[in-house]
Structure formats: structure tokens, C-alpha cells
Write a protein that holds these residues in place. Structure first.
Motif, PDB file in Angstrom:
ATOM      1  N   ASP A   1     -49.598 -21.093  20.268  1.00 43.74           N
ATOM      2  CA  ASP A   1     -49.071 -19.974  20.163  1.00 43.74           C
ATOM      3  C   ASP A   1     -48.479 -19.273  21.465  1.00 43.74           C
TER       4      ASP A   1
ATOM      5  N   ARG B   1     -53.493 -18.423  15.669  1.00 45.59           N
ATOM      6  CA  ARG B   1     -53.297 -17.154  16.462  1.00 45.59           C
ATOM      7  C   ARG B   1     -54.219 -16.624  17.436  1.00 45.59           C
TER       8      ARG B   1
ATOM      9  N   TYR C   1     -51.210 -20.108  11.448  1.00 51.57           N
ATOM     10  CA  TYR C   1     -50.031 -19.630  10.650  1.00 51.57           C
ATOM     11  C   TYR C   1     -48.734 -20.711  11.090  1.00 51.57           C
ATOM     12  N   LYS C   2     -47.773 -20.495  10.199  1.00 51.77           N
ATOM     13  CA  LYS C   2     -46.699 -21.015  10.459  1.00 51.77           C
ATOM     14  C   LYS C   2     -45.696 -19.816  10.518  1.00 51.77           C
ATOM     15  N   SER C   3     -45.286 -19.696  11.806  1.00 50.14           N
ATOM     16  CA  SER C   3     -44.229 -18.538  12.091  1.00 50.14           C
ATOM     17  C   SER C   3     -42.833 -18.952  12.475  1.00 50.14           C
TER      18      SER C   3
ATOM     19  N   ARG D   1     -40.777 -11.696  14.008  1.00 47.35           N
ATOM     20  CA  ARG D   1     -41.866 -12.789  13.584  1.00 47.35           C
ATOM     21  C   ARG D   1     -41.959 -12.885  12.187  1.00 47.35           C
TER      22      ARG D   1
ATOM     23  N   ASP E   1     -44.213 -14.537   9.199  1.00 46.89           N
ATOM     24  CA  ASP E   1     -45.386 -15.545   8.936  1.00 46.89           C
ATOM     25  C   ASP E   1     -45.131 -16.211   7.374  1.00 46.89           C
ATOM     26  N   LYS E   2     -45.132 -17.566   7.345  1.00 50.39           N
ATOM     27  CA  LYS E   2     -44.870 -18.157   6.151  1.00 50.39           C
ATOM     28  C   LYS E   2     -45.538 -17.816   4.826  1.00 50.39           C
TER      29      LYS E   2
ATOM     30  N   ARG F   1     -53.897 -23.049   5.663  1.00 52.86           N
ATOM     31  CA  ARG F   1     -53.138 -22.060   6.687  1.00 52.86           C
ATOM     32  C   ARG F   1     -53.261 -20.782   5.946  1.00 52.86           C
TER      33      ARG F   1
ATOM     34  N   GLY G   1     -48.272 -15.320   5.454  1.00 48.12           N
ATOM     35  CA  GLY G   1     -47.872 -13.771   5.735  1.00 48.12           C
ATOM     36  C   GLY G   1     -47.900 -12.731   4.580  1.00 48.12           C
TER      37      GLY G   1
END
Length: 553
Positions: free
Chosen positions: A292, A322, A329-331, A344, A346-347, A377, A380
């Protein structure tokens, strides 16, 4: 050979009794009547469309790939058998199109294929209803609309994220055919699927019903004319400048410390862009940063230094826990010369089993037989349109990020474009499936999204295939294959026109629903018309010779 004395030829006349009806029948005819052979044939026939997708990428095969399966279904003796043929063919289709998942899911993929293959069970009786026997001319023309509409409903249901998402949509096999990509700009991949299945239906009529060959050829001609009309009439993307995008692909990096070594390789490749070209944006692949950035300011400083050296902002993808909220998260994060820009994403849509386990309390055992996610995960909650290179008095480039298999969902790219995105960027990582068909299939989806929205798409991966497509879906430059580690700069044309698909959405889906609703209404009306009125005497039944059977006798 048995010899008998003939009854009519007199004593001593020799005759040979006729062979039994089933004696000497070849094995393939037995296979057609055996339920086991028929089931195996259904599975094999359902798997045939897989060759239309990358890596074989035989786009023309899609127009006849369903024919063997449909020919088998139309000969089903009952509707129940047709449903079984549809289910078994669906299993074959799912296994073939997703075979590259086997090393990760092992035996679990068979269970998933069986569950998702059941979606084709209603399609089997529908095919039999419209194509069995010798259809009338009216039914043949109706079949060209009804059968594709039924197939599209299957694709629509299985496109739900929880069922695996829209991977292997039949229309996606046409990603390299410019004329058909214009059809996608009108009604999305859904309209292309309807076109492909309609041609398959016409071919079935052509080869199975001699009396309807004229209608079948006319149906194929209508589909061809529709493609030509779309290519001529559909508004072409209107040029509105260009942007130089650099895609950084580190390549395969295994072993201990892979995340840090991958980051270092991305730095090295990005640094090599300095002074090489006037770059507007640098894009890294999915999970290119394993920590992160808010918790590790040294990584942000390293990325900011790269941005200053290259003279462009860097879009990275962070796959980490995070610091400001619980969970992983995947961002997509945009980093400029002064640090993160605050943009940003977030997926939102996660890969089932790869990034989360649906109904983990029930299906959690999948983690013990494959490479399913050990921890879910987090998602978003909204799409984000970022601004790149904005300065006082100058409007920057509007960027719409997508992560991994989100590029398979037509609605996500459409909503980003409606939100003002001028460039779509898909950050992906398919290194788990490096030596399979998956990387090529994933990259090809970007061509469909570009054609649908009239916006260029940059598909950036860690290990290939990375590729860029223009607003018309045509490839820009040479892709970075799975054997490459490097950085490539692409001159990407921009476009400002709005495609009919962006403006009107999934109208092709609603048209298919209307066709099926009309079929249901016609069937209901016929059933009501045939139902005898209350109090109407029922005529007596007849024997085989036509004599009436009187009550009490």
C-alpha cells in the motif's frame, strides 16, 4: 446361414430368411441411438466453438461451430432428451473455453462446468421445437430469430459476475473482423452473438431440410447484408487527436521476493523511456505494486521520481492490504511528479475463486483442491474517471481504468465512456496461465470494448499479452507477447463520436427478450384455442383400425 423349406415354393425349395432389421448396422448408427454415445457426442459438439477463440482464433469457424450440436438436438426423440443434449453440450462448451483453468481448479472445474452447463438445458428443447422434423417456411424464418435469442439469454445469465462473468461470449470470437466490429458499435457484443447464431441456424436448415434450402440461403444472405449495411452505415470514429501511451511489461518473475523484483524491473523499464519518446502516460499491469503506497512512502517517492524522469504520470496497480481500511484491495493509482494525484479506483468485480470464494461457508473446500483465494478481496463501490496531464488552462486526458477481467463486461466500459473517459486502460495479470490460451483471449476482449465504445483501449499486463486497440477496434502497433519483457510506446488515436451502443445500451438483449416473449404468447394463444370449451362432449377414442370404442364395451 440358416436354410429353411419354403412354404409356397413347394417341398424342397430353399429360401433364406430376411436379415434382422438391426443386423449389420454400422457402429456410427448405433452410436446415434445409444444414449451413452449420444451423450458423448453432445459433449464433443458443445466443445467445438472453442476453436473460434484465441489461440486458434479461427473466427470463421464460429459461423458453423454450433451446427453439429444443433443437428444432434433436432433429432432428439423427446423434449427431455433435447434438454439433456443441451446440458451436456453446455458442459463441453464450458470445459473447452475454460480449459486453461484446470491447473488452478483441478476437479472443481468439472463441477462448475456441470452447474453452468445446465443453463443450456432450456435451449435444447427450444432448438428442437423450432428445427425438428420438416419445419414450415414460417417456422424456419422464426427459428432464425428464436434460436439466437435463446442462446443470448444463456450468455446473459452466465455473464453475471457470480457465475464467472462474460468470458467466451460467442460474439467475442469476431474481435479481428473489422466489418463485424462495426456491428458491435451498434449493439455491442450481444448483437454480434445474435448474428453468429443466426448464421449457424440457417446452416442447420440448409443441410438438414432440403425443402427449405432456398430460405436457408436467403437467411445467410440477410445476415451478410446486415453486416455490410452496418459497416457502411455505422458512424465511424471521429478523430480528435492522439496520445502517446507507454506500456510496461516486466515479464515472468518467479521465486522469493517476486513482488519487489517485479517493482524493480518495472522501474528499470520505465526509466529507459526517459528521453526516448514524448510520453503522455505510462501504464503498469495488474498487481505491479505489492504494498500500500500510503503505508510505504518510499515506494511513492520512487514512482514520483520515475514520473519526473519520463515526464508523464504513471498508472500503477496496487494489490495489498489497505492501511486506511480493513481488507485487501486491487486498486489503480495514478502517480505524478509530486506523488499520488488522489485518483484511485478500487476493483469492483472480482474473479470468482481467484479473488474470492462465493459462498465460502459452503464452497471453502475449493481452496484445498486448487489455487482458490485463501482470503476474499474487498470491492470498490464506484467507477472512477481520472484526469491525466491536467495543467492550468489546459484540460487533461480523461482516463477510465478497468482491472483484470472487468474488461470482459461491456457495461463497465460503456459507463466509463458515458462518464467522459477518452481512453480506457485495462490492467491485467494472467501469469498463472502463461502457457495457455488465456492471455490471448483476454487481450482480444479489448478490441471488442474499443469497437463498442468508440474509444481506444490499452491492455497492459505483467507477462503478456499486452496490446493497444484504436477507437474502431483495430490493433495499434505490435503487441507484447508472453515471451517479452520490455516497454513499448504506442501512438493511440483518440475519437470524440458516441457510438449507438454507448447511446442506446443493450437494446439487442431487449429485442431478444421480446422475441422469446412473442414465442411464448403465440404458444399460449394456440394452447387456449385448442382447449375445448366447458361442456363440450369429448369425441370417443378410435382403435388402430378406426372403429369407435363405445363406452361399456
Amino acid at each position: 446361414m440358416r436354410i429353411a423349406v419354403g412354404r409356397r415354393g413347394g417341398a424342397g425349395r430353399l429360401t433364406v430368411p430376411p436379415r434382422r432389421r438391426d443386423a449389420g448396422v454400422s457402429w456410427w448408427r448405433d452410436a446415434g441411438t445409444s444414449p451413452w454415445w449420444r451423450g458423448a457426442a453432445a459433449v464433443a459438439a458443445g466443445a467445438l466453438p472453442a476453436f473460434a477463440f484465441p489461440a486458434p482464433s479461427l473466427w470463421w469457424w464460429a459461423y458453423v461451430a454450433l451446427v453439429p450440436w444443433m443437428l444432434l438436438i433436432r433429432t432428439a426423440p423427446t423434449g427431455r432428451r433435447a434438454a439433456l443434449d443441451g446440458w451436456l453440450g453446455g458442459i463441453g462448451f464450458m470445459l473447452a473455453v475454460h480449459h486453461w483453468l484446470m491447473p488452478s481448479l483441478h476437479v472443481f472445474i468439472v463441477l462448475l462446468a456441470a452447474l453452468l452447463g445446465a443453463l443450456w438445458a432450456p435451449w435444447g428443447p427450444l432448438v428442437r421445437l423450432m428445427l425438428a422434423g420438416a419445419p414450415s417456411r414460417a417456422r424456419a424464418w422464426a427459428a432464425l430469430a428464436v434460436v439466437p435469442s435463446g442462446w443470448l439469454m444463456v450468455e446473459l445469465v452466465r455473464s453475471w459476475e457470480g457465475l464467472g462473468g462474460p468470458w467466451g461470449l460467442l460474439g467475442a470470437s469476431q474481435w479481428q473482423v473489422p466489418a463485424v466490429l462495426r456491428v458491435a458499435s451498434l449493439g455491442g457484443v450481444w448483437l454480434v452473438t445474435l448474428l453468429v447464431v443466426a448464421v449457424n441456424t440457417a446452416v442447420v436448415l440448409l443441410v438438414s431440410v432440403r425443402a427449405l434450402r432456398v430460405q436457408a440461403v436467403a437467411g445467410i444472405a440477410v445476415c451478410a447484408l446486415a453486416v455490410g449495411a452496418a459497416a457502411w452505415w455505422a458512424p465511424a470514429p471521429r478523430p480528435s487527436g492522439q496520445v502517446r501511451v507507454a506500456v510496461v511489461q516486466p515479464g515472468v518473475i518467479d521465486g522469493a521476493g517476486g513482488a519487489e523484483r517485479r517493482f524493480a524491473r518495472g522501474e528499470e523499464l520505465t526509466r529507459g523511456l526517459a528521453g526516448r519518446a514524448d510520453v503522455d502516460l505510462v501504464v503498469w499491469g495488474e498487481s505491479s505494486v505489492g504494498t500500500d503506497l500510503s503505508a510505504r512512502p518510499e515506494y511513492t517517492a520512487r514512482l514520483s521520481a520515475l514520473s519526473r524522469q519520463v515526464g508523464a504520470e504513471v498508472l500503477v496497480n496496487v494489490d495489498a492490504r489497505r492501511a486506511d481500511r480493513p481488507g485487501i484491495y486491487k486498486s489503480s493509482v495514478l502517480v505524478g511528479p509530486r506523488g499520488t494525484t488522489g485518483d484511485r479506483y478500487d476493483k469492483m468485480r472480482l474473479v470468482p475463486f481467484g479473488e474470492y470464494v462465493p459462498f465460502r461457508s459452503v464452497l471453502g473446500w475449493a481452496t484445498s483442491v486448487g489455487k482458490a483465494a485463501q482470503e476474499d478481496r474487498r470491492r470498490g463501490d464506484r467507477p472512477v474517471v481520472m484526469t491525466v496531464g491536467e495543467s492550468p488552462g489546459q484540460r487533461g486526458l480523461r482516463l477510465g481504468p478497468l482491472v483484470c477481467f472487468e474488461s470482459a463486461f461491456p457495461d463497465m466500459s460503456r459507463h466509463l465512456v458515458r462518464g467522459g473517459a477518452q481512453l480506457l486502460v485495462a490492467q491485467s495479470a494472467t501469469s498463472t496461465f502463461q502457457d495457455s490460451w488465456a492471455p490471448g483471449q483476454h487481450a482480444s476482449l479489448a478490441a471488442l470494448r474499443a469497437a463498442e465504445t468508440g474509444r481506444p483501449v490499452a491492455h497492459a499486463t505483467l507477462t503478456g499479452v499486452s496490446a493497444v486497440y484504436g477507437p474502431d477496434g483495430g490493433r495499434v502497433g505490435a503487441p507484447l507477447g508472453t515471451d517479452r519483457s520490455g516497454a513499448e510506446v504506442y501512438e493511440v488515436p483518440l475519437a470524440g463520436a458516441t457510438t449507438p451502443y454507448v447511446r442506446f445500451g443493450d437494446w439487442a438483449v431487449y429485442a431478444a427478450l421480446a422475441v422469446l416473449a412473442g414465442l411464448g404468447a403465440v404458444g399460449t394463444a394456440r394452447a387456449v384455442r385448442r382447449r375445448p370449451a366447458p361442456g363440450t362432449p369429448v369425441p370417443p377414442a378410435r382403435t388402430a383400425r378406426g372403429s369407435r370404442v363405445r363406452p361399456g364395451r
